[in-house]
Structures are given as structure tokens and as C-alpha cells.
Enzyme design. Structure first.
Site, short mmCIF file in Angstrom:
data_model
loop_
_atom_site.label_atom_id
_atom_site.label_comp_id
_atom_site.label_asym_id
_atom_site.label_seq_id
_atom_site.Cartn_x
_atom_site.Cartn_y
_atom_site.Cartn_z
N ASP A 18 -3.00 -12.73 10.08
CA ASP A 18 -1.82 -11.26 10.26
C ASP A 18 -2.17 -11.68 8.82
OD1 ASP A 18 -0.38 -9.68 10.86
OD2 ASP A 18 -0.19 -10.21 12.71
N SER A 69 -0.70 -3.96 11.38
CA SER A 69 -0.75 -4.23 12.26
C SER A 69 -0.78 -3.53 13.87
CB SER A 69 0.22 -5.54 13.22
OG SER A 69 0.33 -6.55 11.68
N ASP A 159 8.39 -1.99 4.74
CA ASP A 159 7.57 -1.31 4.92
C ASP A 159 6.95 -0.59 2.68
OD1 ASP A 159 6.50 -2.19 6.88
OD2 ASP A 159 7.86 0.01 7.89
N ARG A 275 6.58 4.60 15.11
CA ARG A 275 6.07 3.72 15.80
C ARG A 275 6.88 2.89 17.25
NH1 ARG A 275 3.71 -1.45 12.61
NH2 ARG A 275 3.98 -3.39 14.41
N LYS A 351 3.99 -11.04 17.45
CA LYS A 351 2.96 -10.60 17.50
C LYS A 351 2.01 -10.85 18.57
CE LYS A 351 2.71 -9.78 12.85
NZ LYS A 351 2.55 -8.46 12.40
N ASP A 419 1.66 -13.12 7.60
CA ASP A 419 2.24 -11.55 7.88
C ASP A 419 3.81 -11.56 7.94
OD1 ASP A 419 2.67 -8.93 8.01
OD2 ASP A 419 3.15 -9.71 9.96
N HIS A 423 6.33 -11.00 4.57
CA HIS A 423 7.28 -9.90 4.52
C HIS A 423 8.26 -10.38 4.17
CE1 HIS A 423 5.53 -5.91 6.27
NE2 HIS A 423 5.65 -7.33 7.57
N ASP A 460 -5.93 -8.35 10.88
CA ASP A 460 -5.76 -6.22 10.55
C ASP A 460 -5.04 -6.54 9.37
OD1 ASP A 460 -3.42 -8.06 10.00
OD2 ASP A 460 -2.34 -7.43 11.59
N HIS A 461 -4.97 -6.63 8.17
CA HIS A 461 -3.74 -5.58 6.91
C HIS A 461 -3.64 -6.79 6.47
CE1 HIS A 461 -0.52 -7.17 7.82
NE2 HIS A 461 -0.77 -6.55 9.22
N HIS A 490 3.70 -4.79 3.36
CA HIS A 490 1.29 -4.99 3.20
C HIS A 490 1.16 -4.59 1.79
CE1 HIS A 490 2.03 -4.59 7.74
NE2 HIS A 490 2.43 -5.73 7.23
C1 3PG Z 1 7.48 -4.82 10.75
O1 3PG Z 1 7.24 -4.22 11.79
O2 3PG Z 1 7.59 -6.09 10.66
C2 3PG Z 1 6.61 -4.21 9.33
O3 3PG Z 1 6.56 -2.80 9.45
C3 3PG Z 1 5.03 -4.23 9.97
O4 3PG Z 1 4.19 -5.70 10.09
P1 3PG Z 1 3.42 -5.20 11.68
O5 3PG Z 1 2.44 -4.10 10.81
O6 3PG Z 1 2.42 -6.46 10.07
O7 3PG Z 1 3.89 -6.49 12.63
CO CO Z 2 3.77 -7.02 8.80
#
Ligand code: 3PG
Ligand code: CO
Length: 545
Positions: A18, A69, A159, A275, A351, A419, A423, A460-461, A490
């Protein structure tokens, strides 16, 4: 659509690292800076390509949208591109469809004397929410003649560029002021806080966060400030280097210093995040009856609640939503589930829903209890720069056990470190995170070799490969103190796609135009030696001998 049962040619282990994309290779690229002997060897020995993981390649409105993600795992599992929440909301606003259905019920409540509350993430990150959607709702509320609207803002910095919350608050305040002047609507910000301090927990990792959010938004229990900007400034003055994500909860006071917008019986509440993962817990707090036990709500107002989207299609959370998500079906794991092939999926809490729910086309249940095993490894509850290795060792331990069981033919996992530590915006921590993931990959390479199976590594990114904010020309930006501005969000990087087949077959990279995450599912099926379903985008590799 099911795959015909067949004897797989080999077993496949698919690892999502990730947030570990292909970066610029400079002094802010934690992936390049990390000591990664195993990934380096995998790149030397395997087939390597780079694929797209952001923008339209993953169903987002435009190529300026960073990957994330949710969409990443969704597209990896689905094997083709579906419009994601951000796109569906845009379309519904453009067509006006969003103002039908549940929006009408919310308006009816407000017209009957209630307050309309709009709660969500205040930024233009377009990962969980976009402020443009909030503005559209405010404008529409004024057009509908609503009298009283309260906005509850979650500050981002995750974000979007960190420490920009004031920009978004100012933009919202100006919008509200213009609306008040134009229509006389009583609309203002009522409460808020950083998204990692309140409200936006996910996967049950930290319910007290949601409790703090409830207390601020609903009960008005948090330090009272004269305005959201005053609260932000006070929080920044109290804590040096405070990330927007962690701004403590606040309530905005009225002229008497009382909370100006608690949530009460007869009100309507719209959670404008599209989301699901970080929207589900607060949604449940608003919508569940006495069976809700995750924290003491103290007072549960009788409100009409709607989400921007359906956040969990299986559980029907929430019952009311403004925009329906695209229906994703016939994902790779759904196709494999009934072939007799057994699947193992594993990730740590942060995750876990990504490698199961999102991967499976937004379905929380298994397709086939008999052939699928899901394992969640509890995440630490700390800021992840304090434990940058996260649960990579434990995730690898679990995978080694699954690999040792010849019954599991398709094994998939997520390694969260690149990831989640990315962050935090902390370069040194991100380097450690990548090194921990590399160590895990090395152990899995050894097992893959011993068991002669096929190993696929991708992401994934991007995130950790670029830990600094940059100007339009790609030059690192410094803060007022002359220090590089850590990047917490990201990226739009390509991500690696590496295949190493230890079963001895000869593989070749296929000639695929604009390869992206959508090509992964067909690649998995190809590597398993099964017939690729026609609805998948083509495989990135061919088996040639
Ligand atoms: C989060 O929710 O932590 C970020 O906005 C996005 O992170 P993720 O897409 O890697 O979960
Ligand atoms: Co993330």
C-alpha cells in the site's frame, strides 16, 4: 459469471504494498532511500512494469485526482474500471438527480421546522469528499428556502496538503456569508475537528474517535470557540507543528457562547462523504437504536439521516443515501470462489476492509464460506510514525502459514506501512516503513521459491515515494521555517507491477496499452493458468512456455 473449474497451473500470492509507488528517486523518495535488498532482487529477477493507479484509470473524475486505496483495491479486484464515488456524485449533481429521493426527505424535515446538518470532510481531496459537493448542497438548501443549516467540518491534511485547513475554512465561510447575504438563510459552521481526532475512524480501530465526534457535532460537548477559524488558530498555537488531521474537537458558540448547532429531534443530517470506510461508524451512531453499544451516545436525537452514498451495500448502511454507487459484480475473487480454488486474504485492521470489502466490489461477506478465509491482524492504535513497521512482520507470518498450506491456491494481502506512515508526512518514518515491508517481502520470496509458486507485487497507489510538497515544476517546497514541507497525501505516481514465477514457467510481458490496476485481475487468472473471463481488461503477462 463464474470461471470454469479447472486445475490451476500454479498457486499465486498477490501482495499490495500500500502506498509504495515509483517515485522521483530523489532525497524525498522514501522508497528509493530505503534499504530494500529483497524488492531490488525481485525487480532484477522478475518481470517488471509500471501501471497507472490514479485518475480516470481507476474510475475517478479526472487525471488530476490522486489514487486512493478504496478505488485501488476496488479496481484491482474488479478487473475493469467502474465509476467510483467521486465520479458518481459529480454525475448526480450535473444531472440534478441528487436533488430527488432522500434529499427531498431531508428538505421536508427542515421545512417542517428542523435544522439541516451537513457533516463531512472539508477539502478538495476528492478521496472521501469534495467541498464542491458541500457548496452545491448549501446553494440548493438556500434555493429550497430552508431557514437553518449547520455545517460540521472535519479538517483534512491527509488527502490534501497539510496545514491548509484555514484555506478551506475561509472558502466555506465566504460561501456561507454570500449565501446568508443573498437568501437570508441562517447557515454557519457549528462544530469540527481533525479527521484523525474525531469522527472518521474505520474498521473499528478507534471508536473513542467517533465518540468525540458525536459529542462535538450532536451534543455540543467540546471547547467552544467563536468560529472554526478561531478554534483552528487556538489549536495551532497550543501545539507546535500540529497537523490538520489532529486538530482537537471544537464547537462554535453563538452570541451567548452556547453551542450554535447541536443536533436535535426533528433535524435532518446529511453526511456528505461519499467514501464508506470512514463514514460507517458515525453513520451507525446516528441510525442504530438501543442495540448500539460501541460508545455511550448520551442522547440520541430522532433525525432523518442520509449518507452521500450507500456505504455498505451488504449491511444496508445507511438506509437512506443521496447517490447510489455503481454495482460491481463478477470480481476476480467472486469468479474464483466457486471453482473449488481456496483463497486466503489478510491485512491488518487499517486495511482489512480494503483487501476484502473493496477488493470484492464493496461486499463485506464472503462469496463462498467453504473456499475463502479472511484474517485481520489488529493494528496498533498509535500515530504510525511511532510504529512505522506496523504489522508487516505479523502479516508475513500469517502469509507464511497460508503458503505452507497447499490448499490455498490464491493468497492476497495488503501491507499498510508505505501508506499509513506516508500519511504522517515524516520521511524518516516512511523509510523505516518501506524497509519493514521489504523485510516481509524477502521472507515471502523465500517461501514462494520453496513452494514453487508465483509471486506478484504491486501497489494500490503511491504515497511513500514522494514525501515532500512540490511546486508546479516539481521543486520541493519549504515551510516558513525553511524546512521541507512534508507531504501527507497520496500521489499520482505509477506503481510497480512485478511478477516472479518460481514454478519455472516462462512468462513475457504482454503489450497492453495504458496498463493500470484494472489489468491485475486478468493477470492473476492467467498466472493461475485459467481462462480469463471476457469482462476483464487484458492480462499484463502471457505464459509462453
Ligand atoms: C485515509 O482514509 O486514510 C486517506 O484518506 C486515504 O487513504 P487510503 O485510500 O490509503 O485508505
Ligand atoms: Co492512504
Amino acid at each position: 459469471m463464474k470461471l470454469t473449474a479447472a486445475q490451476p497451473a500454479t498457486r499465486v500470492v498477490f501482495l499490495v504494498l500500500d502506498g509504495i509507488g515509483d517515485g522521483p528517486g530523489d532525497g524525498f523518495d522514501a522508497v528509493a532511500l530505503a534499504r530494500t535488498p529483497h524488492l531490488d532482487r525481485l525487480r532484477r529477477e522478475g518481470l517488471v512494469t509500471a501501471i497507472r493507479a490514479h485518475g480516470t484509470a481507476v474510475g475517478l473524475p479526472s487525471d488530476s485526482d490522486i489514487g486512493n486505496s478504496e478505488v485501488g483495491h476496488n479496481i484491482l479486484g474488479a478487473g475493469r474500471v467502474f465509476p467510483q464515488g467521486a465520479s458518481s456524485v459529480e454525475t448526480a449533481i450535473a444531472s440534478g438527480a441528487i436533488w430527488q429521493g432522500c434529499w427531498r426527505e431531508a428538505v421536508a424535515k427542515a421545512q417542517a421546522g428542523g435544522t439541516l446538518h451537513l457533516l463531512g470532510l472539508l477539502s478538495d481531496g476528492n478521496v472521501h469528499a469534495h467541498e464542491r459537493h458541500l457548496f452545491a448542497m448549501l446553494d440548493r438548501a438556500a434555493e429550497e428556502g430552508l431557514k437553518r443549516v449547520r455545517v460540521h467540518v472535519l479538517l483534512d491534511g491527509r488527502d490534501v496538503m497539510d496545514k491548509t485547513a484555514h484555506v478551506h475554512i475561509e472558502r466555506l465561510e465566504q460561501h456561507l456569508a454570500a449565501l446568508r447575504a443573498k437568501s437570508g438563510i441562517d447557515a454557519c459552521i457549528a462544530s469540527g475537528g481533525g479527521r484523525m481526532a474525531i469522527t472518521m475512524d474505520r474498521y473499528g480501530a478507534d471508536w473513542p474517535m467517533v465518540a468525540r465526534g458525536w459529542q462535538a457535532h450532536v451534543l455540543g460537548q467540546a471547547p467552544v470557540a467563536a468560529s472554526a477559524m478561531a478554534a483552528l488558530e487556538a489549536a495551532r498555537a497550543a501545539t507546535a507543528d500540529l497537523s490538520d488531521q489532529y486538530v482537537p474537537a471544537f464547537v462554535v458558540g453563538d452570541a451567548q457562547g452556547q453551542p450554535c448547532g447541536t443536533v436535535n429531534d426533528g433535524d435532518a443530517v446529511i453526511l456528505f462523504n461519499f467514501r464508506g470506510d470512514r463514514a460507517i461508524e458515525i453513520t451507525r451512531a446516528f441510525t442504530e437504536g438501543a442495540s448500539f453499544t460501541d460508545f455511550d451516545r448520551q442522547r440520541v436525537p430522532q433525525v432523518f439521516f442520509a449518507g452521500m452514498m450507500l456505504y455498505d451495500g451488504d449491511a444496508g448502511i445507511p438506509a437512506n443515501f443521496l447517490v447510489a454507487p455503481a454495482a460491481v459484480s463478477d470480481t476476480v475473487s467472486e469468479c474464483l470462489a466457486d471453482t473449488g480454488i481456496r483463497q486466503f486474504a489478510c491485512a491488518e485492521t487499517q486495511k482489512f476492509g480494503h483487501i476484502t470489502y473493496f477488493w470484492n466490489g464493496n461486499k463485506s461477506g464472503k462469496f463462498n464460506e467453504a473456499t475463502e478465509t479472511y484474517l485481520e491482524i489488529p493494528s496498533d492504535r498509535v500515530p504510525f510514525d511511532q510504529r512505522p513497521w506496523m504489522k508487516s512482520a505479523e502479516t508475513a507470518d500469517a502469509l507464511l502459514e497460508a503458503i505452507a498450506d497447499p490448499g490455498y491456491t490464491f493468497v492476497r494481502a495488503n501491507f499498510a506501512g508505505g501508506d499509513m506512515v506516508g500519511h504522517t508526512g515524516k520521511l524518516e518514518a516512511a523509510i523505516l516503513a518501506v524497509e519493514s515491508v521489504d523485510l516481509a517481502v524477502g521472507r515471502l520470496m523465500q517461501a514462494a521459491e520453496a513452494h514453487k509458486l508465483c509471486l506478484v507485487v504491486t501497489a494500490d497507489h503511491g504515497n511513500a515515494e514522494d514525501m515532500v510538497e512540490r511546486d508546479g515544476k516539481g521543486q520541493p517546497l519549504n515551510d516558513a521555517a525553511g524546512q521541507p514541507m512534508g507531504r501527507t497525501s497520496h500521489t499520482r505516481s505509477l506503481v510497480p507491477f512485478i511478477v516472479r514465477d518460481y514454478s519455472g514457467r516462462q512468462l513475457r510481458l504482454a503489450d497492453v496499452a495504458k496498463p493500470g490496476l484494472a489489468n491485475a485481475a486478468a493477470t492473476i487468472v492467467t498466472l493461475l493458468g485459467l481462462q480469463v473471463p471476457a469482462h476483464f481488461e487484458p492480462s499484463l503477462v502471457n505464459v509462453v512456455g
